[in-house]
Design a protein around this motif. Structure first.
Motif, PDB file in Angstrom:
ATOM      1  N   ILE A 356       3.679   7.622   2.218  1.00 34.41           N
ATOM      2  CA  ILE A 356       2.692   7.455   1.146  1.00 34.41           C
ATOM      3  C   ILE A 356       3.116   6.306   0.234  1.00 34.41           C
ATOM      4  N   ASN A 357       4.286   6.418  -0.342  1.00 34.69           N
ATOM      5  CA  ASN A 357       4.854   5.332  -1.147  1.00 34.69           C
ATOM      6  C   ASN A 357       6.045   4.750  -0.386  1.00 34.69           C
ATOM      7  N   PRO A 358       5.825   3.710   0.400  1.00 37.53           N
ATOM      8  CA  PRO A 358       6.907   3.178   1.242  1.00 37.53           C
ATOM      9  C   PRO A 358       8.100   2.716   0.408  1.00 37.53           C
ATOM     10  N   SER A 359       9.290   2.964   0.909  1.00 41.71           N
ATOM     11  CA  SER A 359      10.512   2.516   0.251  1.00 41.71           C
ATOM     12  C   SER A 359      11.326   1.689   1.237  1.00 41.71           C
ATOM     13  N   LYS A 360      12.472   1.221   0.796  1.00 44.42           N
ATOM     14  CA  LYS A 360      13.328   0.410   1.669  1.00 44.42           C
ATOM     15  C   LYS A 360      13.761   1.207   2.905  1.00 44.42           C
ATOM     16  N   TYR A 361      13.729   2.534   2.802  1.00 46.41           N
ATOM     17  CA  TYR A 361      14.118   3.370   3.934  1.00 46.41           C
ATOM     18  C   TYR A 361      13.048   3.389   5.037  1.00 46.41           C
ATOM     19  N   ASP A 362      11.843   2.943   4.696  1.00 44.81           N
ATOM     20  CA  ASP A 362      10.750   2.889   5.680  1.00 44.81           C
ATOM     21  C   ASP A 362      10.641   1.508   6.329  1.00 44.81           C
ATOM     22  N   LYS A 363      11.529   0.609   5.937  1.00 43.33           N
ATOM     23  CA  LYS A 363      11.437  -0.781   6.372  1.00 43.33           C
ATOM     24  C   LYS A 363      11.429  -0.917   7.896  1.00 43.33           C
ATOM     25  N   GLU A 364      12.297  -0.140   8.550  1.00 44.87           N
ATOM     26  CA  GLU A 364      12.403  -0.264   9.998  1.00 44.87           C
ATOM     27  C   GLU A 364      11.120   0.212  10.681  1.00 44.87           C
ATOM     28  N   LEU A 366       8.138   0.321   9.441  1.00 45.45           N
ATOM     29  CA  LEU A 366       7.006  -0.530   9.071  1.00 45.45           C
ATOM     30  C   LEU A 366       7.261  -2.011   9.344  1.00 45.45           C
ATOM     31  N   SER A 367       8.328  -2.337  10.057  1.00 41.30           N
ATOM     32  CA  SER A 367       8.766  -3.735  10.163  1.00 41.30           C
ATOM     33  C   SER A 367       7.673  -4.689  10.636  1.00 41.30           C
ATOM     34  N   LEU A 368       6.907  -4.291  11.662  1.00 41.03           N
ATOM     35  CA  LEU A 368       5.869  -5.186  12.175  1.00 41.03           C
ATOM     36  C   LEU A 368       4.687  -5.291  11.211  1.00 41.03           C
ATOM     37  N   ASP A 369       4.354  -4.193  10.550  1.00 41.73           N
ATOM     38  CA  ASP A 369       3.277  -4.225   9.555  1.00 41.73           C
ATOM     39  C   ASP A 369       3.685  -5.067   8.345  1.00 41.73           C
ATOM     40  N   ILE A 370       4.955  -4.980   7.967  1.00 38.43           N
ATOM     41  CA  ILE A 370       5.466  -5.792   6.859  1.00 38.43           C
ATOM     42  C   ILE A 370       5.376  -7.274   7.216  1.00 38.43           C
ATOM     43  N   LYS A 371       5.797  -7.614   8.439  1.00 35.14           N
ATOM     44  CA  LYS A 371       5.727  -9.008   8.891  1.00 35.14           C
ATOM     45  C   LYS A 371       4.273  -9.485   8.905  1.00 35.14           C
ATOM     46  N   ALA A 372       3.369  -8.625   9.378  1.00 36.96           N
ATOM     47  CA  ALA A 372       1.944  -8.987   9.442  1.00 36.96           C
ATOM     48  C   ALA A 372       1.400  -9.311   8.053  1.00 36.96           C
ATOM     49  N   THR A 373       1.753  -8.487   7.063  1.00 41.88           N
ATOM     50  CA  THR A 373       1.293  -8.736   5.699  1.00 41.88           C
ATOM     51  C   THR A 373       1.927  -9.998   5.131  1.00 41.88           C
ATOM     52  N   ASP A 374       3.211 -10.194   5.402  1.00 37.49           N
ATOM     53  CA  ASP A 374       3.903 -11.399   4.926  1.00 37.49           C
ATOM     54  C   ASP A 374       3.217 -12.671   5.417  1.00 37.49           C
ATOM     55  N   GLN A 390       4.929  -7.107   0.439  1.00 37.40           N
ATOM     56  CA  GLN A 390       3.963  -6.392  -0.390  1.00 37.40           C
ATOM     57  C   GLN A 390       3.739  -4.962   0.087  1.00 37.40           C
ATOM     58  N   ASP A 391       4.073  -4.694   1.343  1.00 35.46           N
ATOM     59  CA  ASP A 391       3.930  -3.326   1.861  1.00 35.46           C
ATOM     60  C   ASP A 391       4.854  -2.346   1.142  1.00 35.46           C
ATOM     61  N   LEU A 392       5.958  -2.843   0.595  1.00 35.63           N
ATOM     62  CA  LEU A 392       6.870  -1.969  -0.150  1.00 35.63           C
ATOM     63  C   LEU A 392       6.636  -2.047  -1.655  1.00 35.63           C
ATOM     64  N   LYS A 393       5.734  -2.937  -2.073  1.00 37.67           N
ATOM     65  CA  LYS A 393       5.487  -3.131  -3.511  1.00 37.67           C
ATOM     66  C   LYS A 393       4.135  -2.553  -3.940  1.00 37.67           C
ATOM     67  N   ASN A 394       3.143  -2.611  -3.045  1.00 40.33           N
ATOM     68  CA  ASN A 394       1.810  -2.118  -3.391  1.00 40.33           C
ATOM     69  C   ASN A 394       1.728  -0.604  -3.160  1.00 40.33           C
ATOM     70  N   LYS A 395       1.304   0.094  -4.150  1.00 37.23           N
ATOM     71  CA  LYS A 395       1.142   1.551  -4.020  1.00 37.23           C
ATOM     72  C   LYS A 395      -0.195   1.853  -3.344  1.00 37.23           C
ATOM     73  N   PRO A 396      -0.330   3.030  -2.727  1.00 39.23           N
ATOM     74  CA  PRO A 396      -1.622   3.394  -2.141  1.00 39.23           C
ATOM     75  C   PRO A 396      -2.694   3.491  -3.228  1.00 39.23           C
ATOM     76  N   ILE A 397      -3.936   3.258  -2.838  1.00 40.75           N
ATOM     77  CA  ILE A 397      -5.067   3.378  -3.766  1.00 40.75           C
ATOM     78  C   ILE A 397      -5.387   4.851  -3.947  1.00 40.75           C
ATOM     79  N   LEU A 398      -5.323   5.336  -5.170  1.00 43.01           N
ATOM     80  CA  LEU A 398      -5.616   6.744  -5.448  1.00 43.01           C
ATOM     81  C   LEU A 398      -6.764   6.835  -6.444  1.00 43.01           C
ATOM     82  N   LEU A 399      -7.820   7.536  -6.068  1.00 47.31           N
ATOM     83  CA  LEU A 399      -8.968   7.726  -6.953  1.00 47.31           C
ATOM     84  C   LEU A 399      -9.075   9.202  -7.316  1.00 47.31           C
TER      85      LEU A 399
END
Length: 399
Positions: A356-364, A366-374, A390-399
């Motif tokens: 939900i809220n990605p952290s540095k521990y999720d880096k591995e 999400l590695s390809l998704d992080i690269k895609a966003t970069d 930005q995948d580790l900096k942007n929080k999910p959209i919550l309404l």
């Protein structure tokens, strides 16, 4: 509790999508809608017109309760793997009762019959497929001809994009032995590939094609979706397309040898030499694609290959990454969606991480998704928003 899944790109979200969502709720009589949505790159082999967080926000405004990202390895794959990835996510949640997709057919039965043959691959069908592939036809066309011969006639069901995806969704359900019940809604008015806007329900293709004609495209989209697109444009974060990434693509191809290109996923039969030559003899993406086009390699397939090159997706990386879904990434949720997530977690229904809220521990993971966003954000016009990870900096959209 009834939960329905949908598979979307919302590139951008328009009136046709809103119609599909409303009909989905009516047909399935569901309490919740969960959408699996492509991230920053889409199945046509292009960047999404605006980023995944903006499109997820539009999804919540439309009435979706929970938005899950389809990992980039699936979102830029063939229809088969795109569908399999999305259906696998919905299946792994263990709360989805039904899915509902749009199709040109509007009838689930003939699509299901075709899906069964594709899932089971009887010998007669396989022989027919080999025959047409030997004639040099691209795989989708060879498959269409093989099925036409097998059934004697498929009423041209596999000549339209949404029918093709629908068959793949059904095939994935069969292969996964899933209990999810499928429904389909007939696509109305414009077709998937139409580039002209002729009514207030238009294809996403036509909206992107006419993007600069604000008065025209405004009639085809819910007000909230149009405002989100305009906001992103004013911020310098859209529209993004392949041309925005052209220099990166040309640099990447020109810096690789033909042998290195041959290791990229989906490149075979000497295509590496053709792509190398095309990148050296052209200066625009359109020119490059035209030089590399062939009977076997369509424009869409070539565009996906350009993204594989950009993301360093070799044959080895592809095979390792595509094996199975090993995480679920939440992009957005409303209060109902959060309630649904809590239920899933409390009941321990999912055996893979829910991020939900990605952290540095999720880096591995999400590695390809992080690269895609970069890479994607380098297509922005405003340098302010081109920062990395930005995948580790942007929080999910919550309404």
């Amino acid at each position: 509790m009834k939960v329905t899944g949908i598979i979307v790109e919302y590139n951008p979200l328009h009136n046709g999508h809103l119609y599909h969502l409303q009909q989905t709720k009516q047909v399935t009589n569901c309490d919740y809608v969960v959408a699996v949505m492509s991230g920053n790159f889409v199945q046509r082999g292009e960047p999404a017109i605006v980023n995944k967080w903006a499109r997820a926000e539009a999804a919540l405004n439309a009435g979706v309760d929970l938005v899950i990202e389809l990992p980039v390895i699936y979102s830029i794959s063939s229809a088969e793997n795109f569908a399999y990835g999305a259906i696998s996510i919905l299946n792994k949640l263990n709360i989805i009762d039904s899915i509902c997709f749009g199709s040109e057919s509007g009838d689930i039965e003939p699509l299901f019959k075709i899906a069964q043959i594709l899932a089971e691959e009887p010998k007669e069908y396989k022989n027919l497929l080999k025959k047409f592939l030997k004639q040099g036809l691209p795989y989708p066309k060879a498959r269409e001809f093989a099925l036409n011969n097998y059934f004697k006639d498929t009423n041209n069901l596999l000549q339209t994009s949404n029918n093709i995806l629908g068959v793949e969704y059904l095939k994935a359900l069969i292969k996964l032995n899933s209990n999810i019940k499928p429904y389909t809604i007939k696509r109305i008015k414009n077709n998937y590939n139409d580039i002209n806007i002729t009514s207030n329900i238009a294809s996403a293709t036509s909206i992107r094609h006419n993007f600069d004609n604000y008065d025209l495209i405004k009639t085809t989209m819910p007000e909230f979706s149009f405002e989100i697109i305009q906001r992103e444009k004013q911020l310098g974060k859209g529209p993004v397309n392949l041309n925005n990434l052209a220099d990166l693509i040309f640099y990447k191809i020109r810096s690789l040898t033909a042998n290195e290109l041959s290791k990229i996923h989906d490149i075979s039969e000497g295509l590496e030499n053709k792509i190398k030559y095309a990148a050296e003899e052209s200066s625009t993406i359109e020119e490059l694609l035209n030089l590399a086009l062939s009977k076997r390699y369509t424009k869409t397939r070539l565009q996906r290959i350009l993204l594989y090159i950009l993301l360093d997706i070799t044959k080895e990386v592809y095979l390792q990454t595509i094996k199975e879904i090993n995480y679920i990434r939440i992009l957005a949720a409303n209060s109902k969606g959060r309630k649904l997530l809590k239920y899933v977690k409390d009941k321990e229904l999912v055996d893979i991480p829910i991020i939900i809220n990605p952290s540095k521990y999720d880096k591995e993971l999400l590695s390809l998704d992080i690269k895609a966003t970069d890479i994607y954000v380098l297509g922005y016009n405003n340098p302010k928003y081109k920062i990395a990870v930005q995948d580790l900096k942007n929080k999910p959209i919550l309404l």
